[in-house]
Design an enzyme around this catalytic site. Structure first.
Site, mmCIF file in Angstrom:
data_model
loop_
_atom_site.group_PDB
_atom_site.id
_atom_site.type_symbol
_atom_site.label_atom_id
_atom_site.label_comp_id
_atom_site.label_asym_id
_atom_site.label_seq_id
_atom_site.Cartn_x
_atom_site.Cartn_y
_atom_site.Cartn_z
ATOM 1 N N HIS A 37 0.843 -1.195 0.000
ATOM 2 C CA HIS A 37 0.000 0.000 0.000
ATOM 3 C C HIS A 37 0.878 1.245 0.000
ATOM 4 C CE1 HIS A 37 1.122 -0.189 4.232
ATOM 5 N NE2 HIS A 37 0.839 1.103 4.277
ATOM 6 N N HIS A 76 4.782 6.382 -2.922
ATOM 7 C CA HIS A 76 5.679 5.237 -3.110
ATOM 8 C C HIS A 76 5.083 4.013 -2.426
ATOM 9 C CE1 HIS A 76 6.718 6.808 0.841
ATOM 10 N NE2 HIS A 76 7.127 5.591 1.135
#
Length: 183
Positions: free
Chosen positions: A44, A130
């Site tokens: 995630h 990211h």
């Protein structure tokens, strides 16, 4: 004493290409970096880490975040590896996330507008979407730099839609357990 929840706003993100590449990445980096890999099902990225919040406030946050916590029809590309804070002293290995429409930054900003009403503290660093892969404990720097360069432009796939959620993180000795609080 009121119960608390450890919360963040995030998106679980998987592309088939990344999942197919994951075992090879782990194998390549296992020779030069020690640490904790994120499980495939937990991949995630985070818009905002909120922290410990009383249950009553968490419920109000869920309501206020409803216009943001939804499905978005917008492409996101996963390309190249990077690390924080830098290649000479890496602590986190990640996949870069790109969205040409800058929707992720807009979502980040909209979340921040809601959270400001609760006086939550914000990360002063610029938002850098990211996907964390590895939390590094030890690394052989020279080999690490070489391997990062090898994967610098690697295509890890694309997703055409994604969901934003308010997520509870329960820490356990085996790693975090995430529970999505918003539908």
């Amino acid at each position: 004493m009121e119960a608390k929840k450890r919360l963040f706003i995030g998106t679980f993100l998987k592309s088939e290409k990344l999942i197919e590449s994951y075992p090879k990445l782990k194998s390549d980096f296992s020779r030069i970096a020690e640490g904790k890999w994120v499980e495939e099902w937990n991949l995630h990225f985070t818009y905002h880490f909120i922290g410990e919040v009383e249950t009553k406030i968490a419920e109000r946050l869920m309501e206020e975040l409803l216009p943001i916590t939804k499905n978005y029809q917008s492409p996101i590309e996963l390309q190249g590896l990077g690390c924080f804070p830098n290649v000479n002293s890496p602590r986190v290995l990640f996949v870069e996330i790109f969205d040409s429409k800058n929707i992720l930054k807009e979502i980040h900003k909209n979340c921040q507008s809601v959270l400001q009403r609760y006086n939550f503290k914000f990360d002063s660093r610029e938002f850098h979407p990211h996907l964390t892969l590895l939390r590094i404990k030890q690394v052989r720097r020279k080999e690490f730099r070489t391997l990062i360069e090898k994967y610098e432009k690697e295509d890890f796939g694309k997703v055409d839609q994604f969901f934003v959620h308010l997520i509870e993180s329960k820490l356990t000795p085996k790693g975090p357990i995430y529970q999505i609080l918003t539908k």
